[in-house]
Enzyme design. Structure first.
Site, PDB file in Angstrom:
ATOM      1  N   ARG A   1       0.727  -1.839  -8.250  1.00 19.67           N
ATOM      2  CA  ARG A   1       0.593  -0.490  -8.841  1.00 19.67           C
ATOM      3  C   ARG A   1      -0.069   0.473  -7.852  1.00 19.67           C
ATOM      4  NH1 ARG A   1      -1.220  -3.511 -13.253  1.00 19.67           N
ATOM      5  NH2 ARG A   1      -3.346  -2.737 -12.929  1.00 19.67           N
TER       6      ARG A   1
ATOM      7  N   ALA B   1       2.614  -5.488 -13.574  1.00 13.26           N
ATOM      8  CA  ALA B   1       1.406  -6.151 -14.077  1.00 13.26           C
ATOM      9  C   ALA B   1       0.381  -6.400 -12.969  1.00 13.26           C
ATOM     10  CB  ALA B   1       1.775  -7.472 -14.742  1.00 13.26           C
ATOM     11  N   CYS B   2       0.737  -6.118 -11.738  1.00 11.08           N
ATOM     12  CA  CYS B   2      -0.120  -6.386 -10.586  1.00 11.08           C
ATOM     13  C   CYS B   2      -0.812  -5.108 -10.124  1.00 11.08           C
ATOM     14  CB  CYS B   2       0.730  -6.962  -9.452  1.00 11.08           C
ATOM     15  SG  CYS B   2      -0.124  -7.084  -7.877  1.00 11.08           S
ATOM     16  N   GLY B   3      -2.130  -5.141 -10.066  1.00  5.83           N
ATOM     17  CA  GLY B   3      -2.891  -3.974  -9.641  1.00  5.83           C
ATOM     18  C   GLY B   3      -2.593  -3.571  -8.212  1.00  5.83           C
TER      19      GLY B   3
END
Length: 118
Positions: free
Chosen positions: A15, A10-12
């Site tokens: 990712r 969920a973390c950019g």
């Protein structure tokens, strides 16, 4: 080279770091979604030590629900042992992404920091 990323999908930032690792030739990658499979206490101590971080520096303090937990658990002025205990009980408090290779460990914020250990 082997690389392990302690990842939150969920973390950019996490990712983006994962994308760098996946795009690097010769990487044997292990992805651990640490919210579902948190590190042991000993492993987190080792990761922070090898990254040159205190537990306070390795604690997520912004954005909900981490910021709420920091306030609720009075972690702002807590000692290192208390912070580590809180991270063990609430893995959302672990700052990410942590990446470990044979060359070391980095908290990859920004994601390009991962190049230091590749």
């Amino acid at each position: 080279m082997r690389a392990t990323i302690w990842h939150n999908p969920a973390c950019g930032t996490s990712r983006s770091t994962l994308a760098i690792l996946e795009g690097t030739a010769g990487i044997e990658l292990t992805v651990i979604e640490y919210l579902n499979d948190p590190p042991t206490r000993e492993k987190l101590v080792q990761l922070h030590r090898d990254a040159g971080l205190t537990h306070r520096q390795g604690m997520r303090t912004t954005n909900s629900p981490a910021a709420e937990l920091v306030a609720e658990l009075n972690l702002k002025d807590a000692d290192e042992a208390t912070i580590l205990d809180a991270m063990m009980a609430h893995p959302i408090l672990i700052q990410r992404p942590l990446v470990e290779t044979d060359k070391g460990v980095r908290l990859c914020r920004p994601p390009e920091t991962v190049h230091e250990i590749l």
